[in-house]
Design a protein around this motif. Structure first.
Motif, PDB file in Angstrom:
ATOM      1  N   TRP A  39      45.000  28.410  41.390  1.00  0.00           N
ATOM      2  CA  TRP A  39      44.521  28.092  42.743  1.00  0.00           C
ATOM      3  C   TRP A  39      45.468  27.070  43.381  1.00  0.00           C
ATOM      4  N   GLY A  40      46.541  27.579  43.980  1.00  0.00           N
ATOM      5  CA  GLY A  40      47.563  26.749  44.596  1.00  0.00           C
ATOM      6  C   GLY A  40      48.541  27.627  45.338  1.00  0.00           C
ATOM      7  N   SER A  41      49.651  27.065  45.735  1.00  0.00           N
ATOM      8  CA  SER A  41      50.571  27.773  46.620  1.00  0.00           C
ATOM      9  C   SER A  41      51.444  28.805  45.938  1.00  0.00           C
ATOM     10  N   LEU A  42      51.628  28.713  44.615  1.00  0.00           N
ATOM     11  CA  LEU A  42      52.538  29.609  43.897  1.00  0.00           C
ATOM     12  C   LEU A  42      51.832  30.277  42.717  1.00  0.00           C
ATOM     13  N   PRO A  43      50.761  31.000  42.972  1.00  0.00           N
ATOM     14  CA  PRO A  43      50.001  31.591  41.859  1.00  0.00           C
ATOM     15  C   PRO A  43      50.764  32.669  41.098  1.00  0.00           C
ATOM     16  N   ARG A  44      51.524  33.503  41.802  1.00  0.00           N
ATOM     17  CA  ARG A  44      52.247  34.579  41.116  1.00  0.00           C
ATOM     18  C   ARG A  44      53.297  34.003  40.169  1.00  0.00           C
ATOM     19  N   GLU A  45      54.028  33.026  40.628  1.00  0.00           N
ATOM     20  CA  GLU A  45      55.049  32.398  39.796  1.00  0.00           C
ATOM     21  C   GLU A  45      54.417  31.683  38.596  1.00  0.00           C
ATOM     22  N   THR A  46      53.251  31.109  38.822  1.00  0.00           N
ATOM     23  CA  THR A  46      52.532  30.436  37.740  1.00  0.00           C
ATOM     24  C   THR A  46      52.116  31.427  36.659  1.00  0.00           C
ATOM     25  N   LEU A  47      51.573  32.559  37.081  1.00  0.00           N
ATOM     26  CA  LEU A  47      51.165  33.583  36.117  1.00  0.00           C
ATOM     27  C   LEU A  47      52.359  34.138  35.352  1.00  0.00           C
ATOM     28  N   ALA A  48      53.501  34.273  36.013  1.00  0.00           N
ATOM     29  CA  ALA A  48      54.694  34.775  35.332  1.00  0.00           C
ATOM     30  C   ALA A  48      55.109  33.834  34.202  1.00  0.00           C
ATOM     31  N   LEU A  49      55.016  32.542  34.434  1.00  0.00           N
ATOM     32  CA  LEU A  49      55.358  31.564  33.394  1.00  0.00           C
ATOM     33  C   LEU A  49      54.391  31.653  32.221  1.00  0.00           C
ATOM     34  N   VAL A  50      53.129  31.794  32.532  1.00  0.00           N
ATOM     35  CA  VAL A  50      52.113  31.878  31.477  1.00  0.00           C
ATOM     36  C   VAL A  50      52.327  33.130  30.627  1.00  0.00           C
ATOM     37  N   ASN A  63      36.488  25.623  37.767  1.00  0.00           N
ATOM     38  CA  ASN A  63      35.707  26.007  38.947  1.00  0.00           C
ATOM     39  C   ASN A  63      36.572  26.778  39.953  1.00  0.00           C
ATOM     40  N   ALA A  64      37.858  26.416  40.072  1.00  0.00           N
ATOM     41  CA  ALA A  64      38.737  27.142  40.991  1.00  0.00           C
ATOM     42  C   ALA A  64      39.072  28.531  40.465  1.00  0.00           C
ATOM     43  N   ASP A  65      39.179  28.675  39.150  1.00  0.00           N
ATOM     44  CA  ASP A  65      39.414  30.006  38.579  1.00  0.00           C
ATOM     45  C   ASP A  65      38.262  30.949  38.920  1.00  0.00           C
ATOM     46  N   ARG A  66      37.042  30.427  38.941  1.00  0.00           N
ATOM     47  CA  ARG A  66      35.869  31.239  39.290  1.00  0.00           C
ATOM     48  C   ARG A  66      35.920  31.719  40.735  1.00  0.00           C
ATOM     49  N   MET A  67      36.585  30.957  41.593  1.00  0.00           N
ATOM     50  CA  MET A  67      36.599  31.262  43.022  1.00  0.00           C
ATOM     51  C   MET A  67      37.573  32.368  43.396  1.00  0.00           C
ATOM     52  N   VAL A  68      38.598  32.585  42.555  1.00  0.00           N
ATOM     53  CA  VAL A  68      39.616  33.585  42.876  1.00  0.00           C
ATOM     54  C   VAL A  68      38.975  34.973  42.878  1.00  0.00           C
ATOM     55  N   TRP A  78      43.259  34.492  51.222  1.00  0.00           N
ATOM     56  CA  TRP A  78      44.690  34.415  50.938  1.00  0.00           C
ATOM     57  C   TRP A  78      44.922  34.397  49.436  1.00  0.00           C
ATOM     58  N   MET A  79      44.129  33.583  48.721  1.00  0.00           N
ATOM     59  CA  MET A  79      44.302  33.465  47.277  1.00  0.00           C
ATOM     60  C   MET A  79      44.054  34.795  46.583  1.00  0.00           C
ATOM     61  N   THR A  80      43.047  35.522  47.034  1.00  0.00           N
ATOM     62  CA  THR A  80      42.747  36.820  46.430  1.00  0.00           C
ATOM     63  C   THR A  80      43.921  37.770  46.585  1.00  0.00           C
ATOM     64  N   ARG A  81      44.567  37.745  47.750  1.00  0.00           N
ATOM     65  CA  ARG A  81      45.692  38.660  47.995  1.00  0.00           C
ATOM     66  C   ARG A  81      46.894  38.356  47.106  1.00  0.00           C
ATOM     67  N   GLN A  82      46.960  37.161  46.567  1.00  0.00           N
ATOM     68  CA  GLN A  82      48.094  36.795  45.704  1.00  0.00           C
ATOM     69  C   GLN A  82      47.904  37.277  44.267  1.00  0.00           C
ATOM     70  N   HIS A  83      46.736  37.831  43.965  1.00  0.00           N
ATOM     71  CA  HIS A  83      46.426  38.257  42.607  1.00  0.00           C
ATOM     72  C   HIS A  83      46.241  39.775  42.561  1.00  0.00           C
ATOM     73  N   THR A  84      46.874  40.414  41.606  1.00  0.00           N
ATOM     74  CA  THR A  84      46.640  41.836  41.384  1.00  0.00           C
ATOM     75  C   THR A  84      45.311  42.019  40.656  1.00  0.00           C
ATOM     76  N   SER A  85      44.881  43.262  40.531  1.00  0.00           N
ATOM     77  CA  SER A  85      43.654  43.529  39.778  1.00  0.00           C
ATOM     78  C   SER A  85      43.813  43.090  38.329  1.00  0.00           C
ATOM     79  N   LEU A  91      42.024  36.285  34.719  1.00  0.00           N
ATOM     80  CA  LEU A  91      41.262  35.079  35.019  1.00  0.00           C
ATOM     81  C   LEU A  91      39.801  35.224  34.596  1.00  0.00           C
ATOM     82  N   ALA A  92      39.250  36.412  34.784  1.00  0.00           N
ATOM     83  CA  ALA A  92      37.850  36.643  34.428  1.00  0.00           C
ATOM     84  C   ALA A  92      37.619  36.524  32.930  1.00  0.00           C
ATOM     85  N   GLY A  93      38.676  36.653  32.145  1.00  0.00           N
ATOM     86  CA  GLY A  93      38.550  36.549  30.701  1.00  0.00           C
ATOM     87  C   GLY A  93      38.670  35.137  30.165  1.00  0.00           C
TER      88      GLY A  93
END
Length: 237
Positions: A39-50, A63-68, A78-85, A91-93
């Motif tokens: 939950w921030g400005s660079l979610p895609r890049e963050t997920l790539a690192l993880v 709590n922010a993970d629950r909101m996505v 906006w945050m939802t659009r940055q995440h693929t299915s 995140l749900a896991g």
């Protein structure tokens, strides 16, 4: 078992990259992310690192993970659009809490707010009675909490309570990402990175809240003010 505890990355990929470089040098057995990962400005890049992380990792749901994918107001669409299915399923896991037997600390409960709520604010000034309350029924000798973005290490009623601080948005004096290395003791760490370059990357996005985040990164609220507010509110989303 040695564990690197990373909390509240909040989509700050440059900060996370710097921390993960230091983590790799320390070679812990496990990395535990204690919530609020993307939950921030660079979610895609963050997920790539993880996803490129070679050290085993477990993830606590914040709590922010629950909101996505759920929040329909403000920054939510906006945050939802940055995440693929696939991202949303990842995140749900995330787990409500993670328990690990850490060398020197014993069974340690990693959570976001507290073991009973991902919105409970826990700080170095949290009263003993409240610590007893959220640890009731928790079979652990130590607890690691995030959410308030401040670092601390104390013993309360025989329980080691640790806040690793925030990787991406710390409310501390001096710039740098905050995290903790656990086992056989507790080491609160600060990792330097190029904050100005991170700000430039964030401003290049169309994140509707980017200027607020930049302000908090460059001029964070004082540690004392954050702790006082957290202890006054107790629960905060």
């Amino acid at each position: 078992m040695r564990v690197a505890a990373l909390a509240d990355v909040h989509g700050n990929a440059p900060a996370l990259a710097a921390v993960l470089e230091e983590v790799a040098r320390e070679r812990p057995d496990l990395v535990v992310f204690c919530g609020d990962l993307t939950w921030g400005s660079l979610p895609r890049e963050t997920l790539a690192l993880v996803r490129a992380l070679e050290i085993p990792a477990r993830f606590v749901r914040g709590n922010a993970d629950r909101m996505v994918g759920v929040e329909t107001e403000g920054r939510g669409p906006w945050m939802t659009r940055q995440h693929t299915s696939e991202d949303l399923a990842f995140l749900a896991g995330f787990e409500p809490t993670v328990d690990v037997d850490v060398d020197g600390l014993g069974l340690t409960c990693f959570c976001h707010g507290s073991p009973r709520s991902d919105e409970e604010c826990v700080t170095e000034r949290t009263p003993t009675e409240r610590v007893r309350g959220f640890m009731a029924g928790v079979d652990a000798s130590a607890v690691v909490t995030g959410h308030v973005h401040v670092s601390y290490d104390r013993v309360v009623d025989g329980i080691r309570t640790v806040g690793p601080g925030s990787v991406g948005l710390p409310y501390e004096s001096g710039q740098g990402a905050r995290w903790a290395l656990l086992g056989p003791d507790v080491e609160l760490r600060r990792t330097d990175y190029d904050v100005e370059a991170a700000v430039a990357l964030m401003r290049a996005t169309d994140d509707p809240r980017v200027e607020l985040i930049v302000e908090l990164m460059l001029d964070p609220p004082s540690r004392d003010d954050v702790i006082a507010d957290a202890e006054r509110r107790v629960f905060a989303g």
